[in-house]
Enzyme design. Structure first.
Site, PDB file in Angstrom:
ATOM      1  N   LYS A  79       0.856  -1.185   0.000  1.00 54.63           N
ATOM      2  CA  LYS A  79       0.000   0.000   0.000  1.00 54.63           C
ATOM      3  C   LYS A  79       0.893   1.236   0.000  1.00 54.63           C
ATOM      4  O   LYS A  79       1.934   1.269   0.678  1.00 54.63           O
ATOM      5  CB  LYS A  79      -0.897  -0.031   1.234  1.00 54.63           C
ATOM      6  CG  LYS A  79      -1.943   1.067   1.292  1.00 54.63           C
ATOM      7  CD  LYS A  79      -2.859   0.871   2.496  1.00 54.63           C
ATOM      8  CE  LYS A  79      -3.880   1.975   2.638  1.00 54.63           C
ATOM      9  NZ  LYS A  79      -4.799   1.760   3.781  1.00 54.63           N
ATOM     10  N   SER A 157      -9.423   3.035   2.848  1.00 51.79           N
ATOM     11  CA  SER A 157      -8.323   3.605   2.101  1.00 51.79           C
ATOM     12  C   SER A 157      -7.466   2.576   1.363  1.00 51.79           C
ATOM     13  O   SER A 157      -6.603   2.933   0.569  1.00 51.79           O
ATOM     14  CB  SER A 157      -7.424   4.402   3.044  1.00 51.79           C
ATOM     15  OG  SER A 157      -6.800   3.565   4.010  1.00 51.79           O
ATOM     16  N   SER A 181     -10.655   0.759   6.822  1.00 49.50           N
ATOM     17  CA  SER A 181      -9.959   0.905   5.544  1.00 49.50           C
ATOM     18  C   SER A 181      -9.567  -0.398   4.863  1.00 49.50           C
ATOM     19  O   SER A 181      -9.141  -0.375   3.707  1.00 49.50           O
ATOM     20  CB  SER A 181      -8.709   1.778   5.724  1.00 49.50           C
ATOM     21  OG  SER A 181      -9.079   3.120   5.912  1.00 49.50           O
TER      22      SER A 181
END
Length: 489
Positions: A79, A157, A181
């Protein structure tokens, strides 16, 4: 053998370890998938193809030892909030683009942990700016599109990670979860997403995060693959014992426990509470959509059919929660290491609002917030204690269209975010494990010809990951969502 992207991560691991396929061949296959599909999806902010090829070749120099056997040769990605040495970290922000690019010299602990487990990183997955929102649309790279409907959000996210897995560009991927997220994009993209108990993971376990909110966790297309990645995130010694730098409230399960639970699905008869409790109901109008409630009812009916005891689990509202979470959200943004006015001016309006407001809050305000957070955690632990699991809707609504969240008005955007994802933040505030699974798909539309996935969330007591994975495995056996793939598959 089936196409490599069609294999589960567990089956792909077996093929790698038996020599049926090489890390280089697997790496090349998934790099081609990314090149073919990601231009339409925006899951990756960068693809590190040459570094991936070199990594695969180096792994082939020797068969994996005990420390590497977990994910030896398995493609994954980082990520874009995680540092990988020599690869730029962009944080989803224009503030770290162009002349302000940041390339770390040292990898984060989670990146190092997964490297030690044997993964081959193919690049960086997209995230909203600093991971601050549950939708992945940035001014620096645009939108990460939902593979089931390219006009809608993928969630966030960990939106890039979820899209990469859902579209078959990665077998599994790590995410991080500070308010949902991992679970939000998992629900939006039809995946299994697990937020572990605070402190379970040595790297990204949440113990050192502000308020203990943010933990790392796995995203996968099925329950066993999520368990496989979770196992790889736990540092163990040669005897299989979990090694932790910090003390925890519970012992880690023995090596292989989580995978065995996901595969075996043995739980006995569980007492399961059913709830639509949202801590955001005090300031905002929270109304679960018909699609969210349909998935909840279908999940509850399936659990009842599996022989579990289900009952309503009511809970009183706590008006302080909104103030708690808003403060921690703002203070977290205030710690973004930026003071250069030119870089600050590059931040998106929502981030500027959060950062500027957060930097005005005093120490007394933060101390009162952390005390209130502890009370909320205690109350939540008391709420869930009589049950083995509490089941909640996965999302409040179907994934909204791209551009739906207000890009300028921070207050309005926050309200919209709470309405889209009203059920996830409880687990973060209380440090509890929570797992999202798909349950059913909505009716097809012109932009979503196969429908949109809708799921439920399983909330557990501290340290109950094995129970959640086993229960998810039971649901998967009945509902068999692993054969459902988005149109771009």
């Amino acid at each position: 053998m089936a196409e490599l992207h069609e294999l589960t991560a567990l089956a792909l691991r077996k093929a790698l370890l038996t020599g049926e396929v090489s890390p280089t061949a697997v790496t090349e296959h998934f790099l081609r998938r990314i090149a073919e599909r990601d231009p339409s999806l925006g899951a990756f902010v960068q693809v590190t193809a040459e570094a991936a090829r070199q990594r695969a070749e180096s792994l082939e120099q020797g068969r994996p030892g005990a420390a590497q056997a977990g994910l030896w040769g398995m493609p994954s990605a980082d990520k874009d909030l995680s540092d990988r040495a020599g690869v730029p970290t962009g944080f989803g922000s224009r503030a770290f683009a162009d002349e302000y690019a940041y390339t770390p010299a040292v990898s984060d602990a989670l990146v190092t942990q997964l490297d030690q487990a044997g993964i081959v990183s193919l690049g960086k997955t997209a995230t909203p700016e600093f991971g601050l929102s549950p939708f992945t649309e940035t001014q620096v790279l645009g939108a990460t599109r939902n593979p089931w409907d390219l006009t809608r959000t993928s969630g966030g996210s960990s939106g890039g990670a979820a899209v990469a897995v859902a579209a078959g560009m990665l077998p599994v991927a790590p995410g991080s979860d500070g308010g949902g997220s991992i679970r939000i994009p998992a629900a939006a993209c039809g995946l299994v997403g697990l937020k572990p108990t605070r402190g379970l993971l040595p790297a990204g376990g949440g113990v050192d995060a502000l308020g203990g909110l943010t933990t790392a966790g796995p995203l996968a297309r099925n329950t066993a693959d999520a368990a496989l990645l979770l196992e790889a995130m736990i540092t163990r010694d040669a005897a299989g014992r979990a090694a932790y730098p910090l003390s925890l409230r519970f012992p880690a399960a023995a090596a292989g426990t989580y995978l065995s639970a996901a595969l075996g699905g043995q739980t006995g008869r569980l007492r399961i509470g059913v709830s639509t409790f949202s801590p955001w109901e005090d300031p905002y109008e929270i109304v679960a959509s018909p699609e969210a409630l349909s998935a909840l009812h279908a999940g509850v009916d399936t659990l009842a059919g599996l022989g579990h005891e289900l009952e309503q689990a009511p809970r009183e509202l706590e008006p302080s929660f909104t103030a708690i979470f808003r403060t921690l959200w703002m203070v977290g943004a205030a710690t973004i290491p930026l003071d250069d006015p030119a870089q600050l001016a590059r931040l998106e309006p929502l981030t500027q609002w959060l950062l500027s407001t957060g930097r005005t809050l005093g120490a007394r305000h933060l101390a009162d917030t952390l005390a209130a957070l502890s009370r909320f955690e205690r109350n939540t632990l008391e709420w869930i204690a009589p049950y083995d699991v509490i089941v909640l809707p996965g999302l409040g609504t179907v994934p909204p269209p791209l551009g739906w969240f207000d890009p300028q008005d921070g207050e309005r955007s926050f309200e919209q975010q709470c309405q889209f994802t009203p059920y996830t933040a409880v687990a973060n505030a209380a440090g509890l494990p929570a797992l999202t699974v798909p349950i059913e798909w909505t009716a097809p539309t012109e932009t979503a010809p196969l429908g949109l996935p809708m799921g439920i969330q399983l909330l557990g007591n501290p340290g109950s990951e094995a129970t959640l994975l086993a229960l998810a495995g039971q649901l998967e056996q009945v509902l068999d969502w692993t054969d459902r793939h988005p149109p771009l598959w």
